[in-house]
Design a protein around this motif. Structure first.
Motif, PDB file in Angstrom:
ATOM      1  N   LYS A  61     -28.055 -23.922   5.293  1.00 31.90           N
ATOM      2  CA  LYS A  61     -27.818 -23.618   6.697  1.00 31.90           C
ATOM      3  C   LYS A  61     -28.206 -22.185   7.024  1.00 31.90           C
ATOM      4  N   ILE A  62     -28.412 -21.373   5.996  1.00 32.71           N
ATOM      5  CA  ILE A  62     -28.839 -19.990   6.165  1.00 32.71           C
ATOM      6  C   ILE A  62     -30.334 -19.912   5.874  1.00 32.71           C
ATOM      7  N   LYS A  63     -31.073 -19.199   6.727  1.00 28.03           N
ATOM      8  CA  LYS A  63     -32.509 -19.046   6.545  1.00 28.03           C
ATOM      9  C   LYS A  63     -32.869 -17.572   6.398  1.00 28.03           C
ATOM     10  N   LYS A  64     -34.062 -17.320   5.895  1.00 21.35           N
ATOM     11  CA  LYS A  64     -34.568 -15.960   5.759  1.00 21.35           C
ATOM     12  C   LYS A  64     -34.663 -15.326   7.150  1.00 21.35           C
ATOM     13  N   GLY A  65     -34.170 -14.097   7.263  1.00 23.02           N
ATOM     14  CA  GLY A  65     -34.210 -13.390   8.542  1.00 23.02           C
ATOM     15  C   GLY A  65     -32.910 -13.475   9.324  1.00 23.02           C
ATOM     16  N   ASP A  66     -31.999 -14.377   8.936  1.00 26.61           N
ATOM     17  CA  ASP A  66     -30.704 -14.492   9.619  1.00 26.61           C
ATOM     18  C   ASP A  66     -29.842 -13.267   9.326  1.00 26.61           C
ATOM     19  N   THR A  67     -28.995 -12.903  10.275  1.00 21.17           N
ATOM     20  CA  THR A  67     -28.002 -11.861  10.047  1.00 21.17           C
ATOM     21  C   THR A  67     -26.713 -12.545   9.618  1.00 21.17           C
ATOM     22  N   VAL A  68     -26.171 -12.108   8.486  1.00 19.78           N
ATOM     23  CA  VAL A  68     -24.991 -12.753   7.930  1.00 19.78           C
ATOM     24  C   VAL A  68     -23.906 -11.732   7.614  1.00 19.78           C
ATOM     25  N   LYS A  69     -22.689 -12.239   7.429  1.00 18.19           N
ATOM     26  CA  LYS A  69     -21.542 -11.421   7.046  1.00 18.19           C
ATOM     27  C   LYS A  69     -21.010 -11.968   5.729  1.00 18.19           C
ATOM     28  N   VAL A  70     -20.723 -11.069   4.782  1.00 13.35           N
ATOM     29  CA  VAL A  70     -20.180 -11.485   3.491  1.00 13.35           C
ATOM     30  C   VAL A  70     -18.687 -11.726   3.668  1.00 13.35           C
ATOM     31  N   MET A  94     -21.476 -15.944   5.926  1.00 12.20           N
ATOM     32  CA  MET A  94     -21.400 -16.709   7.165  1.00 12.20           C
ATOM     33  C   MET A  94     -22.395 -16.142   8.163  1.00 12.20           C
ATOM     34  N   TYR A  95     -23.000 -17.030   8.930  1.00 10.48           N
ATOM     35  CA  TYR A  95     -23.968 -16.645   9.952  1.00 10.48           C
ATOM     36  C   TYR A  95     -23.278 -15.842  11.047  1.00 10.48           C
ATOM     37  N   LEU A  96     -23.921 -14.782  11.522  1.00  7.83           N
ATOM     38  CA  LEU A  96     -23.378 -13.979  12.628  1.00  7.83           C
ATOM     39  C   LEU A  96     -24.054 -14.400  13.927  1.00  7.83           C
ATOM     40  N   HIS A  97     -23.252 -14.861  14.874  1.00  5.23           N
ATOM     41  CA  HIS A  97     -23.759 -15.282  16.180  1.00  5.23           C
ATOM     42  C   HIS A  97     -23.035 -14.466  17.242  1.00  5.23           C
ATOM     43  N   ASN A  98     -23.773 -13.654  17.972  1.00  6.73           N
ATOM     44  CA  ASN A  98     -23.211 -12.751  18.984  1.00  6.73           C
ATOM     45  C   ASN A  98     -22.138 -11.842  18.390  1.00  6.73           C
ATOM     46  N   GLY A  99     -22.380 -11.359  17.163  1.00  6.60           N
ATOM     47  CA  GLY A  99     -21.456 -10.429  16.525  1.00  6.60           C
ATOM     48  C   GLY A  99     -20.256 -11.060  15.858  1.00  6.60           C
ATOM     49  N   LYS A 100     -20.126 -12.385  15.916  1.00  2.00           N
ATOM     50  CA  LYS A 100     -18.989 -13.065  15.292  1.00  2.00           C
ATOM     51  C   LYS A 100     -19.479 -14.049  14.236  1.00  2.00           C
ATOM     52  N   ALA A 101     -18.733 -14.135  13.135  1.00  5.82           N
ATOM     53  CA  ALA A 101     -19.090 -15.074  12.076  1.00  5.82           C
ATOM     54  C   ALA A 101     -18.767 -16.494  12.544  1.00  5.82           C
ATOM     55  N   ASP A 146     -34.497 -33.181  21.572  1.00 10.80           N
ATOM     56  CA  ASP A 146     -35.900 -33.499  21.868  1.00 10.80           C
ATOM     57  C   ASP A 146     -36.650 -33.957  20.616  1.00 10.80           C
ATOM     58  N   GLY A 147     -35.973 -34.726  19.773  1.00 10.88           N
ATOM     59  CA  GLY A 147     -36.598 -35.246  18.564  1.00 10.88           C
ATOM     60  C   GLY A 147     -36.769 -34.229  17.453  1.00 10.88           C
ATOM     61  N   LYS A 148     -36.139 -33.057  17.600  1.00 12.82           N
ATOM     62  CA  LYS A 148     -36.254 -32.009  16.593  1.00 12.82           C
ATOM     63  C   LYS A 148     -34.863 -31.604  16.117  1.00 12.82           C
ATOM     64  N   LYS A 149     -34.700 -31.467  14.813  1.00 12.68           N
ATOM     65  CA  LYS A 149     -33.417 -31.063  14.241  1.00 12.68           C
ATOM     66  C   LYS A 149     -33.258 -29.554  14.371  1.00 12.68           C
ATOM     67  N   VAL A 150     -32.176 -29.111  15.017  1.00 17.54           N
ATOM     68  CA  VAL A 150     -31.942 -27.679  15.233  1.00 17.54           C
ATOM     69  C   VAL A 150     -30.561 -27.293  14.723  1.00 17.54           C
ATOM     70  N   ARG A 151     -30.413 -25.995  14.407  1.00 18.71           N
ATOM     71  CA  ARG A 151     -29.107 -25.477  13.981  1.00 18.71           C
ATOM     72  C   ARG A 151     -28.287 -25.101  15.210  1.00 18.71           C
ATOM     73  N   VAL A 152     -26.980 -25.351  15.123  1.00 17.00           N
ATOM     74  CA  VAL A 152     -26.069 -25.087  16.247  1.00 17.00           C
ATOM     75  C   VAL A 152     -24.886 -24.291  15.742  1.00 17.00           C
ATOM     76  N   ALA A 153     -24.481 -23.254  16.503  1.00 19.53           N
ATOM     77  CA  ALA A 153     -23.289 -22.476  16.175  1.00 19.53           C
ATOM     78  C   ALA A 153     -22.055 -23.296  16.525  1.00 19.53           C
ATOM     79  N   LYS A 154     -21.176 -23.525  15.562  1.00 18.90           N
ATOM     80  CA  LYS A 154     -19.990 -24.356  15.769  1.00 18.90           C
ATOM     81  C   LYS A 154     -19.020 -23.715  16.771  1.00 18.90           C
ATOM     82  N   SER A 155     -18.926 -22.380  16.786  1.00 25.49           N
ATOM     83  CA  SER A 155     -17.953 -21.714  17.644  1.00 25.49           C
ATOM     84  C   SER A 155     -18.293 -21.840  19.117  1.00 25.49           C
ATOM     85  N   THR A 156     -19.589 -21.750  19.460  1.00 22.17           N
ATOM     86  CA  THR A 156     -19.990 -21.778  20.868  1.00 22.17           C
ATOM     87  C   THR A 156     -20.744 -23.038  21.257  1.00 22.17           C
TER      88      THR A 156
END
Length: 104
Positions: free
Chosen positions: A5-14, A72-79, A88-98
């Motif tokens: 679920k984590i990709k290269k270039g993502d901002t993450v929090k340990v 954990m992935y950081l989305h808008n400053g929150k893990a 649209d027929g494409k698999k995308v990642r979604v933030a569970k919190s928002t």
């Protein structure tokens, strides 16, 4: 791990380990072993012999991989956790919190 679920270039929090609460960008992902390398996190000291790339050798500091379950992935400053959704027929990642789509 079936899918990373984590990709290269993502901002993450340990979230666990000696570098807990540090944040950084993912430099490399190892899907086979379920590990990620995050910049400025899990710094190790390595003793190297002289080589063509490093004439003098000596002691260098570098990032070592950490388990993907410890970040954990950081989305808008929150893990947040990450889920998948088909749009649209494409698999995308979604933030569970928002519920917002991460991949554009």
């Amino acid at each position: 791990m079936s899918t990373m679920k984590i990709k290269k270039g993502d901002t993450v929090k340990v979230i666990a380990g000696k570098d807990k609460d540090k944040e950084g960008k993912v430099v490399a992902v190892d899907k086979k072993n379920g590990k990620v390398t995050v910049e400025k996190v899990n710094i190790i000291t390595k003793h190297t012999k002289p080589s063509a790339a490093n004439q003098n050798g000596g002691i260098i500091q570098m990032e070592a991989p950490i388990d993907a379950s410890n970040v954990m992935y950081l989305h808008n400053g929150k893990a947040t956790r990450i889920g998948f959704k088909v749009e649209d027929g494409k698999k995308v990642r979604v933030a569970k919190s928002t519920g917002e789509v991460i991949d554009k």
